[in-house]
Design a protein around this motif. Structure first.
Motif, PDB file in Angstrom:
ATOM      1  N   ALA A   7     -46.726  16.760-129.389  1.00  0.00           N
ATOM      2  CA  ALA A   7     -46.817  18.081-128.934  1.00  0.00           C
ATOM      3  C   ALA A   7     -48.147  18.217-127.785  1.00  0.00           C
ATOM      4  CB  ALA A   7     -46.964  19.097-129.833  1.00  0.00           C
ATOM      5  N   LEU A   8     -48.091  19.151-126.977  1.00  0.00           N
ATOM      6  CA  LEU A   8     -49.209  19.314-126.046  1.00  0.00           C
ATOM      7  C   LEU A   8     -50.133  20.052-126.937  1.00  0.00           C
ATOM      8  CD1 LEU A   8     -50.380  19.794-123.127  1.00  0.00           C
ATOM      9  CD2 LEU A   8     -49.215  22.231-123.515  1.00  0.00           C
ATOM     10  N   THR A   9     -51.412  19.647-126.774  1.00  0.00           N
ATOM     11  CA  THR A   9     -52.545  20.060-127.574  1.00  0.00           C
ATOM     12  C   THR A   9     -53.637  20.499-126.753  1.00  0.00           C
ATOM     13  OG1 THR A   9     -53.382  17.893-127.869  1.00  0.00           O
ATOM     14  CG2 THR A   9     -52.059  18.681-129.753  1.00  0.00           C
ATOM     15  N   GLU A  10     -53.606  20.739-125.370  1.00  0.00           N
ATOM     16  CA  GLU A  10     -54.725  21.267-124.720  1.00  0.00           C
ATOM     17  C   GLU A  10     -54.116  21.891-123.646  1.00  0.00           C
ATOM     18  OE1 GLU A  10     -56.045  17.274-122.579  1.00  0.00           O
ATOM     19  OE2 GLU A  10     -53.959  16.711-122.438  1.00  0.00           O
ATOM     20  N   GLU A  11     -54.956  22.442-122.609  1.00  0.00           N
ATOM     21  CA  GLU A  11     -54.751  22.993-121.562  1.00  0.00           C
ATOM     22  C   GLU A  11     -54.651  22.215-120.406  1.00  0.00           C
ATOM     23  OE1 GLU A  11     -56.452  26.854-121.378  1.00  0.00           O
ATOM     24  OE2 GLU A  11     -56.462  27.000-119.393  1.00  0.00           O
ATOM     25  N   ILE A  12     -53.605  22.231-119.565  1.00  0.00           N
ATOM     26  CA  ILE A  12     -53.303  21.484-118.488  1.00  0.00           C
ATOM     27  C   ILE A  12     -52.910  22.289-117.227  1.00  0.00           C
ATOM     28  CG2 ILE A  12     -52.961  19.212-119.741  1.00  0.00           C
ATOM     29  CD1 ILE A  12     -49.960  19.490-119.288  1.00  0.00           C
ATOM     30  N   THR A  13     -52.982  21.535-116.144  1.00  0.00           N
ATOM     31  CA  THR A  13     -52.533  22.224-114.884  1.00  0.00           C
ATOM     32  C   THR A  13     -51.370  21.196-114.329  1.00  0.00           C
ATOM     33  OG1 THR A  13     -54.174  21.449-113.573  1.00  0.00           O
ATOM     34  CG2 THR A  13     -54.286  23.574-114.436  1.00  0.00           C
ATOM     35  N   CYS A  14     -50.457  21.832-113.328  1.00  0.00           N
ATOM     36  CA  CYS A  14     -49.434  21.141-112.606  1.00  0.00           C
ATOM     37  C   CYS A  14     -48.964  21.884-111.648  1.00  0.00           C
ATOM     38  CB  CYS A  14     -48.568  20.281-113.654  1.00  0.00           C
ATOM     39  SG  CYS A  14     -47.514  21.634-114.130  1.00  0.00           S
ATOM     40  N   GLN A  15     -48.380  20.983-110.619  1.00  0.00           N
ATOM     41  CA  GLN A  15     -47.601  21.717-109.465  1.00  0.00           C
ATOM     42  C   GLN A  15     -46.224  22.345-110.063  1.00  0.00           C
ATOM     43  OE1 GLN A  15     -46.944  18.276-107.102  1.00  0.00           O
ATOM     44  NE2 GLN A  15     -48.037  19.215-105.334  1.00  0.00           N
ATOM     45  N   VAL A  16     -45.771  21.884-110.931  1.00  0.00           N
ATOM     46  CA  VAL A  16     -44.250  22.233-111.426  1.00  0.00           C
ATOM     47  C   VAL A  16     -44.293  22.108-112.920  1.00  0.00           C
ATOM     48  CG1 VAL A  16     -41.862  22.612-111.068  1.00  0.00           C
ATOM     49  CG2 VAL A  16     -43.095  21.747-109.187  1.00  0.00           C
ATOM     50  N   ALA A  17     -43.918  23.157-113.745  1.00  0.00           N
ATOM     51  CA  ALA A  17     -43.602  22.892-114.883  1.00  0.00           C
ATOM     52  C   ALA A  17     -42.199  23.365-115.315  1.00  0.00           C
ATOM     53  CB  ALA A  17     -44.529  23.551-116.042  1.00  0.00           C
ATOM     54  N   VAL A  18     -41.596  22.420-116.416  1.00  0.00           N
ATOM     55  CA  VAL A  18     -40.072  22.790-116.562  1.00  0.00           C
ATOM     56  C   VAL A  18     -40.010  23.336-118.191  1.00  0.00           C
ATOM     57  CG1 VAL A  18     -37.820  21.916-116.633  1.00  0.00           C
ATOM     58  CG2 VAL A  18     -39.286  21.264-114.603  1.00  0.00           C
ATOM     59  N   VAL A  19     -39.315  24.254-118.312  1.00  0.00           N
ATOM     60  CA  VAL A  19     -39.208  24.577-119.888  1.00  0.00           C
ATOM     61  C   VAL A  19     -37.622  24.537-120.226  1.00  0.00           C
ATOM     62  CG1 VAL A  19     -39.688  26.480-121.557  1.00  0.00           C
ATOM     63  CG2 VAL A  19     -40.974  26.580-119.463  1.00  0.00           C
ATOM     64  N   GLY A  20     -37.739  23.547-121.273  1.00  0.00           N
ATOM     65  CA  GLY A  20     -36.360  22.993-121.813  1.00  0.00           C
ATOM     66  C   GLY A  20     -35.919  21.768-121.362  1.00  0.00           C
ATOM     67  N   GLY A  21     -35.656  20.796-122.538  1.00  0.00           N
ATOM     68  CA  GLY A  21     -35.156  19.383-122.127  1.00  0.00           C
ATOM     69  C   GLY A  21     -33.838  19.147-122.350  1.00  0.00           C
ATOM     70  N   GLY A  22     -32.905  19.938-121.907  1.00  0.00           N
ATOM     71  CA  GLY A  22     -31.599  19.663-121.970  1.00  0.00           C
ATOM     72  C   GLY A  22     -31.381  18.886-120.617  1.00  0.00           C
ATOM     73  N   LEU A  23     -29.997  18.735-120.210  1.00  0.00           N
ATOM     74  CA  LEU A  23     -29.655  18.161-119.114  1.00  0.00           C
ATOM     75  C   LEU A  23     -30.032  18.779-117.860  1.00  0.00           C
ATOM     76  CD1 LEU A  23     -25.938  16.775-120.087  1.00  0.00           C
ATOM     77  CD2 LEU A  23     -28.112  15.184-119.486  1.00  0.00           C
ATOM     78  N   GLY A  24     -30.309  20.034-117.907  1.00  0.00           N
ATOM     79  CA  GLY A  24     -30.643  20.877-116.713  1.00  0.00           C
ATOM     80  C   GLY A  24     -31.997  20.814-116.672  1.00  0.00           C
ATOM     81  N   GLY A  25     -32.817  20.880-117.525  1.00  0.00           N
ATOM     82  CA  GLY A  25     -34.450  20.645-117.332  1.00  0.00           C
ATOM     83  C   GLY A  25     -34.705  19.183-117.215  1.00  0.00           C
ATOM     84  N   MET A  26     -34.227  18.350-117.610  1.00  0.00           N
ATOM     85  CA  MET A  26     -34.503  16.795-117.547  1.00  0.00           C
ATOM     86  C   MET A  26     -34.194  16.535-116.259  1.00  0.00           C
ATOM     87  SD  MET A  26     -33.898  14.622-120.992  1.00  0.00           S
ATOM     88  CE  MET A  26     -32.076  15.205-121.343  1.00  0.00           C
ATOM     89  N   SER A  27     -32.948  16.769-115.711  1.00  0.00           N
ATOM     90  CA  SER A  27     -32.651  16.474-114.389  1.00  0.00           C
ATOM     91  C   SER A  27     -33.513  17.111-113.078  1.00  0.00           C
ATOM     92  CB  SER A  27     -31.325  16.636-114.021  1.00  0.00           C
ATOM     93  OG  SER A  27     -30.771  17.797-113.584  1.00  0.00           O
ATOM     94  N   THR A  28     -33.898  18.310-113.607  1.00  0.00           N
ATOM     95  CA  THR A  28     -34.980  19.081-112.611  1.00  0.00           C
ATOM     96  C   THR A  28     -36.302  18.128-112.475  1.00  0.00           C
ATOM     97  OG1 THR A  28     -34.163  21.238-113.415  1.00  0.00           O
ATOM     98  CG2 THR A  28     -36.128  21.078-112.184  1.00  0.00           C
ATOM     99  N   ALA A  29     -36.683  17.835-113.807  1.00  0.00           N
ATOM    100  CA  ALA A  29     -38.127  17.059-113.862  1.00  0.00           C
ATOM    101  C   ALA A  29     -38.010  15.830-113.236  1.00  0.00           C
ATOM    102  CB  ALA A  29     -38.505  16.976-115.404  1.00  0.00           C
ATOM    103  N   LEU A  30     -37.003  15.110-113.599  1.00  0.00           N
ATOM    104  CA  LEU A  30     -36.511  13.738-113.104  1.00  0.00           C
ATOM    105  C   LEU A  30     -36.576  13.673-111.375  1.00  0.00           C
ATOM    106  CD1 LEU A  30     -36.031  10.885-113.909  1.00  0.00           C
ATOM    107  CD2 LEU A  30     -33.715  11.624-114.185  1.00  0.00           C
TER     108      LEU A  30
END
Ligand SMILES: Cc1cc2nc3c(=O)[nH]c(=O)nc-3n(C[C@H](O)[C@H](O)[C@H](O)COP(=O)(O)OP(=O)(O)OC[C@H]3O[C@@H](n4cnc5c(N)ncnc54)[C@H](O)[C@@H]3O)c2cc1C
Length: 448
Positions: A24-47
């Motif tokens: 699990a995430l245990t800290e505070e991080i920053t990024c350009q884009v965050a995707v919530v949900g690792g189904g086919l929709g979220g995974m293919s967005t992140a990929l």
């Protein structure tokens, strides 16, 4: 059909959960884009975002593939979902875009399988809208006309011409698409994602989505993500936050069951030479498909509305398994002695229009949801188009086809428990009438 020794699983009958779930995430991080949900929709967005050089983080409550992506029937559709006659009546102008989107989505998934060399038993058999009665055959003909007018690739035929079991009168094949083991496919996409530059945190449920200055803040039990852009890809679970547009979709629980392995000679005797997946033309469909392990997977027939968040973890209702087994014995009388081996289910999202949707809340939160039970192809395709929109700032014409200009949606009709029960009852009434006609034709006494 025997149903006395069914394994009721809380995940999927297709695969076991991955043994290497990430921490699990245990800290505070920053990024350009965050995707919530690792189904086919979220995974293919992140990929796709990772492939296009974006600094992307994906947060998944359980493990990637835990949702309906691993649990579905594995029928890769090449046509839109929902009641196509009704959709044509209400949204005729949108139909060419929806049909094109569905066909492109199926090809997109076929490309994904090739690109990442995913072993998921894919067979490009197409899927058949199969008629169990003359009334359903009439409906299939009307649907074929609608799809052809909208540019779709379909063919009509009798059961012999389509190579489907003789218990069906005939139907319409969606030429594009086929069937696969969706659990193996989804875990294959997960492997591709974990090999990419995306940062993935599993066992990390997002509990709140807020804004701070120009950024979006995702709160999780032990950490936070600050992102310039966020993509919500939690499908049926989207209603858990205030930020989600009201009435975006309703969560619906559906199930699949699988037979024991069937003697190949008995399967061959059925005349199912095309191996195409089947969906009946009831208001709430039944689906049937062969698998590469010599079984038949079949399901749905009843939609059960989720009414509270968080959505409960469920196992199939034995009474519904019993009912599906009864339907199986009617459609495949020669296999009526075969046993049901396992059953599982999952949450899907249905929109009030029954059309898939994607859109934007202000300029930094994107959502795509509710492929209305057709997301095996459409969720990953739409996810990749959202990634391209984030990078290029332009919407592909297929994304434009389902884009919601404002995040405002009407109340869904007939989606309450009573409405769904009524639709189910109408299907059963029609089955009874058709069964009586069939028996009368055979000279038997109709069952009242
Ligand atoms: C029984 C069944 C049969 C089906 N049959 C077919 C079929 O044959 N063909 C077809 O095209 N479609 C079918 N579907 C529909 C298809 O599976 C879905 O449309 C598609 O998988 C949706 O993908 P998704 O990524 O949007 O959602 P999901 O796969 O549901 O993924 C959503 C993810 O979000 C995660 N999540 C939720 N809340 C949070 C949170 N707060 N924080 C972090 N993560 C969160 C969940 O754990 C889940 O992993 C079927 C569905 C079911 C259930």
């Amino acid at each position: 059909m025997k149903t006395d020794n069914v394994e009721y699983t809380g995940f999927s009958g297709w695969v076991d959960p991955p043994a290497d779930a990430l921490p699990a995430l245990t800290e505070e991080i920053t990024c350009q884009v965050a995707v919530v949900g690792g189904g086919l929709g979220g995974m293919s967005t992140a990929l796709r975002l990772a492939e296009r050089g974006q600094d992307v983080v994906l947060l998944e409550a359980e493990f990637c593939g835990h949702g309906s992506s691993s649990r579905n029937a594995g029928q890769l559709a090449g046509a839109p979902g929902g009641d196509l006659q009704l959709l044509d009546l209400l949204f005729r102008k949108k139909m060419p875009g929806m049909v094109r989107l569905a066909e492109h989505a199926a090809h997109f998934v076929e490309d994904l399988i090739r690109k990442y060399d995913i072993d998921c038993d894919y067979e490009p058999t197409g899927n058949v809208f199969a008629a169990v009665s003359r009334g359903q055959m009439g409906r299939v003909r009307r649907v074929a006309k609608i799809l052809r007018r909208a540019g779709g690739h379909v063919e009509l035929g009798t059961s012999e011409e389509l190579g489907i079991p003789r218990g069906f009168l005939g139907g319409m094949r969606e030429v594009i698409g086929g069937m696969m083991n969706p659990g193996k496919f989804t875990l294959g996409v997960r492997r591709a994602l974990l090999s990419s530059s995306a940062q993935v945190f599993e066992r990390t449920k997002v509990t709140d989505v807020t804004r701070d200055g120009g950024q979006v803040v995702l709160t999780t039990p032990r950490g936070k993500v600050r992102a310039n852009r966020v993509v919500l890809a939690t499908n049926a679970f989207a209603g858990e936050w205030d930020i989600t547009p009201r009435r975006l979709s309703v969560p619906i629980w559906v199930i699949e069951v699988e037979t024991e392995p069937i003697d190949p000679a008995r399967l061959a005797a059925m005349g199912w030479t095309s191996r195409s997946g089947l969906v009946t033309q009831h208001a709430i469909m039944e689906n049937y498909r062969l698998t590469s392990r010599g079984t038949i997977v079949f399901g749905v027939r009843r939609l059960e509305r989720g009414t509270t968040y968080p959505l409960p973890r469920k196992k199939p209702d034995p009474a519904l398994v019993e009912e599906l087994a009864g339907a199986f014995a009617t459609r495949f009388p020669a296999l009526a002695d075969v046993a049901v081996e396992r059953a599982w289910g999952g949450w899907i999202a249905i929109t009030s229009s029954w059309l898939p949707l994607a859109g934007q809340i202000d300029d930094n939160v994107f959502y795509s949801v509710a492929c209305n039970g057709h997301g095996l192809a459409q969720a990953p395709y739409v996810g990749s188009l959202i990634a391209d929109l984030i990078v290029d700032g332009e919407r592909h014409e297929d994304l434009e086809a389902l884009w919601a200009k404002k995040p405002k949606f009407p109340r869904p009709m007939m989606m309450g428990p009573l409405g769904l029960r009524t639709i189910w009852a109408v299907d059963r009434f029609n089955d009874l009438v058709n069964g009586s006609r069939r028996n009368a034709r055979r000279g038997a006494v109709p069952v009242a």
